[in-house]
Enzyme design. Structure first.
Site, PDB file in Angstrom:
ATOM      1  N   ARG A 260       6.506  -0.846 -11.496  1.00  0.00           N
ATOM      2  CA  ARG A 260       7.462  -1.688 -11.509  1.00  0.00           C
ATOM      3  C   ARG A 260       7.293  -2.539 -11.855  1.00  0.00           C
ATOM      4  NH1 ARG A 260      11.666   0.516  -6.897  1.00  0.00           N
ATOM      5  NH2 ARG A 260      10.202  -2.116  -5.688  1.00  0.00           N
TER       6      ARG A 260
ATOM      7  N   SER B 271      16.243   6.086  -5.268  1.00  0.00           N
ATOM      8  CA  SER B 271      14.821   5.560  -6.435  1.00  0.00           C
ATOM      9  C   SER B 271      15.371   5.620  -7.147  1.00  0.00           C
ATOM     10  CB  SER B 271      13.693   5.471  -5.918  1.00  0.00           C
ATOM     11  OG  SER B 271      13.307   5.366  -4.712  1.00  0.00           O
TER      12      SER B 271
ATOM     13  N   ARG C 193      10.134  11.422   3.436  1.00  0.00           N
ATOM     14  CA  ARG C 193       9.425  10.490   1.767  1.00  0.00           C
ATOM     15  C   ARG C 193       8.617   9.693   2.522  1.00  0.00           C
ATOM     16  NH1 ARG C 193      10.079   8.037  -3.084  1.00  0.00           N
ATOM     17  NH2 ARG C 193      11.865   6.419  -1.459  1.00  0.00           N
TER      18      ARG C 193
ATOM     19  N   LYS D 130      -2.418  -7.983  -8.193  1.00  0.00           N
ATOM     20  CA  LYS D 130      -3.072  -7.667  -6.724  1.00  0.00           C
ATOM     21  C   LYS D 130      -2.514  -7.364  -5.916  1.00  0.00           C
ATOM     22  CE  LYS D 130      -3.051  -9.243  -2.334  1.00  0.00           C
ATOM     23  NZ  LYS D 130      -3.663  -7.381  -1.947  1.00  0.00           N
ATOM     24  N   PRO D 131      -3.106  -5.517  -5.972  1.00  0.00           N
ATOM     25  CA  PRO D 131      -2.869  -4.739  -4.945  1.00  0.00           C
ATOM     26  C   PRO D 131      -2.765  -4.964  -3.597  1.00  0.00           C
ATOM     27  CG  PRO D 131      -5.370  -4.057  -6.439  1.00  0.00           C
ATOM     28  CD  PRO D 131      -4.348  -5.386  -7.063  1.00  0.00           C
TER      29      PRO D 131
ATOM     30  N   CYS E   8      10.251   1.381   2.010  1.00  0.00           N
ATOM     31  CA  CYS E   8      11.137   0.469   2.298  1.00  0.00           C
ATOM     32  C   CYS E   8      12.786   0.816   1.929  1.00  0.00           C
ATOM     33  CB  CYS E   8      11.037  -0.839   1.365  1.00  0.00           C
ATOM     34  SG  CYS E   8      11.297  -0.027   0.269  1.00  0.00           S
TER      35      CYS E   8
ATOM     36  N   TRP F 114       1.225  -1.339   0.170  1.00  0.00           N
ATOM     37  CA  TRP F 114      -0.138   0.309   0.208  1.00  0.00           C
ATOM     38  C   TRP F 114       1.058   1.424  -0.076  1.00  0.00           C
ATOM     39  CZ3 TRP F 114       1.650   3.047   3.917  1.00  0.00           C
ATOM     40  CH2 TRP F 114       2.514   1.672   5.471  1.00  0.00           C
ATOM     41  N   ASN F 115       2.103   0.830   0.562  1.00  0.00           N
ATOM     42  CA  ASN F 115       3.070   2.339   0.393  1.00  0.00           C
ATOM     43  C   ASN F 115       3.085   3.202  -0.855  1.00  0.00           C
ATOM     44  OD1 ASN F 115       4.826   0.357  -0.289  1.00  0.00           O
ATOM     45  ND2 ASN F 115       6.701   1.411   0.920  1.00  0.00           N
TER      46      ASN F 115
ATOM     47  N   GLU G  36      11.356  -2.868  11.507  1.00  0.00           N
ATOM     48  CA  GLU G  36      11.390  -1.440  10.208  1.00  0.00           C
ATOM     49  C   GLU G  36      10.816  -0.662  11.120  1.00  0.00           C
ATOM     50  OE1 GLU G  36       9.278  -3.536   6.809  1.00  0.00           O
ATOM     51  OE2 GLU G  36      10.335  -1.597   6.188  1.00  0.00           O
TER      52      GLU G  36
ATOM     53  N   GLY H 155       6.727  -6.456  -0.400  1.00  0.00           N
ATOM     54  CA  GLY H 155       5.865  -6.521   0.746  1.00  0.00           C
ATOM     55  C   GLY H 155       6.855  -6.579   1.798  1.00  0.00           C
TER      56      GLY H 155
ATOM     57  N   GLU I 103      10.648  -7.879  -3.478  1.00  0.00           N
ATOM     58  CA  GLU I 103      10.989  -6.680  -2.908  1.00  0.00           C
ATOM     59  C   GLU I 103      10.775  -6.420  -1.724  1.00  0.00           C
ATOM     60  OE1 GLU I 103      13.434  -4.830  -4.392  1.00  0.00           O
ATOM     61  OE2 GLU I 103      13.516  -5.334  -6.697  1.00  0.00           O
ATOM     62  N   LEU I 104      11.690  -7.026  -0.172  1.00  0.00           N
ATOM     63  CA  LEU I 104      10.831  -6.899   0.841  1.00  0.00           C
ATOM     64  C   LEU I 104      10.838  -5.862   1.517  1.00  0.00           C
ATOM     65  CD1 LEU I 104      11.772 -10.860   1.443  1.00  0.00           C
ATOM     66  CD2 LEU I 104       9.837  -9.443   0.238  1.00  0.00           C
TER      67      LEU I 104
HETATM   68  P1  NAD Z   1       3.027  -7.047   3.274  1.00  0.00           P
HETATM   69  O1  NAD Z   1       3.772  -8.231   3.149  1.00  0.00           O
HETATM   70  O2  NAD Z   1       1.878  -6.551   4.697  1.00  0.00           O
HETATM   71  O3  NAD Z   1       1.401  -6.722   2.096  1.00  0.00           O
HETATM   72  C1  NAD Z   1       2.419  -7.002   0.656  1.00  0.00           C
HETATM   73  C2  NAD Z   1       0.839  -7.433   0.104  1.00  0.00           C
HETATM   74  O4  NAD Z   1       1.317  -8.895   0.113  1.00  0.00           O
HETATM   75  C3  NAD Z   1      -0.641  -6.780  -0.262  1.00  0.00           C
HETATM   76  O5  NAD Z   1      -0.796  -6.988  -0.952  1.00  0.00           O
HETATM   77  C4  NAD Z   1      -0.793  -8.024   0.410  1.00  0.00           C
HETATM   78  O6  NAD Z   1      -2.461  -7.384   0.534  1.00  0.00           O
HETATM   79  C5  NAD Z   1      -0.544  -9.070   0.274  1.00  0.00           C
HETATM   80  N1  NAD Z   1      -0.763 -10.533   1.331  1.00  0.00           N
HETATM   81  C6  NAD Z   1      -0.558 -10.578   2.838  1.00  0.00           C
HETATM   82  N2  NAD Z   1      -0.141 -11.547   3.497  1.00  0.00           N
HETATM   83  C7  NAD Z   1      -0.464 -12.176   1.637  1.00  0.00           C
HETATM   84  C8  NAD Z   1      -0.049 -13.544   1.660  1.00  0.00           C
HETATM   85  N3  NAD Z   1      -0.199 -14.484   2.873  1.00  0.00           N
HETATM   86  N4  NAD Z   1      -0.348 -14.156   0.837  1.00  0.00           N
HETATM   87  C9  NAD Z   1      -0.515 -13.567  -0.528  1.00  0.00           C
HETATM   88  N5  NAD Z   1      -0.155 -12.490  -0.046  1.00  0.00           N
HETATM   89  C10 NAD Z   1      -0.713 -11.411   0.608  1.00  0.00           C
HETATM   90  O7  NAD Z   1       3.569  -5.463   3.565  1.00  0.00           O
HETATM   91  P2  NAD Z   1       2.662  -3.769   3.654  1.00  0.00           P
HETATM   92  O8  NAD Z   1       2.192  -3.735   5.093  1.00  0.00           O
HETATM   93  O9  NAD Z   1       1.723  -3.672   2.371  1.00  0.00           O
HETATM   94  O10 NAD Z   1       3.639  -3.108   2.935  1.00  0.00           O
HETATM   95  C11 NAD Z   1       5.147  -2.719   3.088  1.00  0.00           C
HETATM   96  C12 NAD Z   1       6.253  -3.409   3.125  1.00  0.00           C
HETATM   97  O11 NAD Z   1       6.453  -3.652   2.158  1.00  0.00           O
HETATM   98  C13 NAD Z   1       7.657  -2.821   4.195  1.00  0.00           C
HETATM   99  O12 NAD Z   1       7.803  -4.693   4.752  1.00  0.00           O
HETATM  100  C14 NAD Z   1       8.191  -2.560   3.235  1.00  0.00           C
HETATM  101  O13 NAD Z   1       9.178  -2.785   3.537  1.00  0.00           O
HETATM  102  C15 NAD Z   1       7.732  -3.309   1.708  1.00  0.00           C
HETATM  103  N6  NAD Z   1       8.239  -2.935   0.672  1.00  0.00           N
HETATM  104  C16 NAD Z   1       9.265  -3.303   0.336  1.00  0.00           C
HETATM  105  C17 NAD Z   1       9.694  -2.225  -0.994  1.00  0.00           C
HETATM  106  C18 NAD Z   1      11.284  -2.936  -1.819  1.00  0.00           C
HETATM  107  O14 NAD Z   1      10.989  -2.256  -2.947  1.00  0.00           O
HETATM  108  N7  NAD Z   1      11.987  -3.283  -1.251  1.00  0.00           N
HETATM  109  C19 NAD Z   1       8.345  -1.471  -1.476  1.00  0.00           C
HETATM  110  C20 NAD Z   1       7.618  -1.073  -0.737  1.00  0.00           C
HETATM  111  C21 NAD Z   1       7.256  -1.375   0.466  1.00  0.00           C
END
Ligand code: NAD
Length: 488
Positions: free
Chosen positions: A170, A452, A289, A185-186, A295, A161-162, A392, A239, A261-262
């Protein structure tokens, strides 16, 4: 379709249904997910809640569109991607407002995101016609080695979501440049931007079924069904590291190629000889920002003893002066967090740091009232064992610690399971490059608070991920080399 409550903006155009095979359709059950404005807590819209059957329908659509899209001339794919870029730029204001509403980020951050997100289309429009193969004489001299790069197949794309626009483009832009079809799947917190962009892709000429978008409140089973489908050959996920681990295990069952990308835990190192103005600007950008919800956000700020007090005084002044408010207010510099749970987590981390000897110089207390706000906060003397040094923060909290030597700070910076971004501030370019090479991170900002760039490889080492997005690397994640041994 319920467009939401009260007198808020009418966003029903972006909540018409799941986007499958170029058409808007209701999900199997008719269930809905509420999308909440984190600035006001008002419901903005309700989007469909996809089931496993809906996900299979999306994969069916991607499979039906795959052969024609893979066979579309690269020049044509490039022109369509270029048109996506142009339309995003034309609609930048409307898209930025939508991002601000559903995500809460300040409008100026949302405008920056739209510009960044659009660039992935321009960059990959250029990449689409530059995918070349290899040709070599086999060392034995018996034959030639011909290597052709082919689209890897149907890709499942999962985004957080961020950055509701940029994390999607991307992935979508390089996938389409490579000739793949996709199911996106957003995150269910911010689905409206993804649906708004689906309309834009169709208008740019992306054929029906090439990009499909589904939202769900049950991502586990829905994703597992797609990853278990033998037609799906790629997972690209952005995520948290925790969810990334679950998905890697799921993808292992079908041996699916994964780009991950975690999470991050970026250290910032400010040496005594840094230009203080440059360091403050860089740290403000790296920390604030997206109100810290990035992340790549500065998560630990190490400042050398000689410059520490001057740096902390300037940082506190800047953080205190930031205007906190609803994202869509043009004067806002720091918007709300995404959910009440995010605010609670930040509060927990700050309390823990205080109990371990940290001193809060500004912020640190939630005012209450409407919206999920947390104030810009500076906390010094953060202990190495404080939880925020290892997790984080994902919020507007700047934890500062003092250091004395280069070896000491490199060891502390690397003391984490993460390895996404890191930042170094020094006027000694030799030291800057030496420390950059010693830091365990995929990306380093040297006298810069922003790394970025769609033209550069974005990604992490250690538990921050696998693979890279952007640069020439991004499109390679969606290609498979096909080797042909030829005798002639
Ligand atoms: P999240 O891992 O909770 O969710 C990310 C996505 O995964 C969402 O679409 C969510 O619905 C889905 N998801 C959740 N559980 C799932 C499951 N069991 N199976 C399949 N899909 C599932 O992360 P978030 O809270 O949405 O985003 C924040 C995180 O993302 C932070 O850890 C951040 O560092 C990371 N992030 C990383 C980058 C990068 O490029 N490395 C960029 C942006 C955000």
């Amino acid at each position: 379709m319920d467009a939401g409550s009260g007198s808020g903006p009418d966003l029903s155009a972006h909540a018409r249904g799941l986007f499958i095979g170029g058409a808007w359709r209701d999900g199997e059950t008719g269930g809905r997910i509420a999308v909440v404005d984190p600035s006001t807590e008002a419901v903005l819209a309700h989007v469909p809640d996809a089931t496993v059957a809906d996900a299979v329908a999306a994969v069916d659509a991607a499979a039906a569109a795959a052969p024609a899209w893979a066979a579309t001339p690269p020049r044509r794919r490039s022109e369509i991607l270029r048109r996506c870029f142009e339309l995003m730029v034309e609609r930048a204001d409307a898209l930025a407002t939508l991002i601000s509403l559903e995500n809460g980020k300040a409008l100026r951050d949302a405008r920056g995101e739209v510009a960044y997100a659009a660039e992935f289309f321009r960059w990959n429009a250029e990449e689409a016609v530059r995918i070349s193969g290899d040709f070599a004489v086999a060392p034995a001299g018996t034959n030639r080695i011909v290597v052709d790069y082919q689209p890897i197949g149907i890709a499942v794309l999962i985004t957080p979501w961020n950055f509701p626009a940029a994390m999607a483009t991307r992935k979508i832009a390089p996938a389409l440049a490579a000739g793949c079809t996709v199911v996106l799947k957003p995150a269910s917190e911010t689905p409206l931007t993804a649906y708004a962009l689906a309309d834009l892709y169709a208008e740019a000429g992306v054929p029906a079924g090439v990009v499909n978008v589904i939202t769900t409140s049950t991502p586990g089973p829905v994703t597992a069904a797609m990853l278990g489908d033998p037609r799906v050959r790629k997972l690209s996920f952005t995520g948290s590291t925790g969810v990334g681990r679950i998905l890697l295990a799921e993808a292992a069952k079908s041996v699916i190629s994964c780009s991950m990308e975690l999470g991050g835990n970026a250290p910032v190192i400010v040496f005594d000889d840094a230009d203080l103005d440059v360091a403050i600007e860089g740290v403000m950008l790296a920390k604030m920002r997206n109100a810290g919800e990035a992340c790549t956000a500065a998560n630990r700020i190490y400042v050398q003893s000689g410059i520490h007090d001057a740096f902390v005084a300037r940082l506190t002044e800047r953080m205190t002066a930031l205007k906190v408010g609803p994202g869509v207010d043009p004067s806002t510099e720091c918007g709300p967090m995404i959910t009440p749970a995010a605010v609670a987590k930040i509060g927990r981390l700050v309390e823990d740091a205080k109990q371990r000897g940290g001193t809060v110089l500004c912020g640190g207390t939630v005012a209450g009232g409407t919206g999920y706000f947390y104030p810009p906060t500076v906390i010094t003397d953060v202990a190495p064992d404080a939880a925020m040094a290892h997790e984080e923060i994902f919020g507007p909290v700047a934890p500062v610690s003092r250091f004395d030597t280069e070896d000491e700070v490199v060891a502390r910076a690397n003391d984490t399971e993460y390895g996404l971004a890191a930042y170094v501030f020094t006027r000694d370019i030799g030291r800057g490059l030496r420390v950059s090479s010693r830091l365990e991170a995929g990306m380093i900002g040297l006298n810069r608070g922003l790394v970025s760039d769609p033209a550069a490889p974005f990604g992490g080492v250690k538990q921050s991920g696998l693979g890279r997005e952007g640069g020439h690397h991004g499109v390679l994640e969606f290609l498979e080399p096909k080797y042909v041994a030829v005798t002639f």
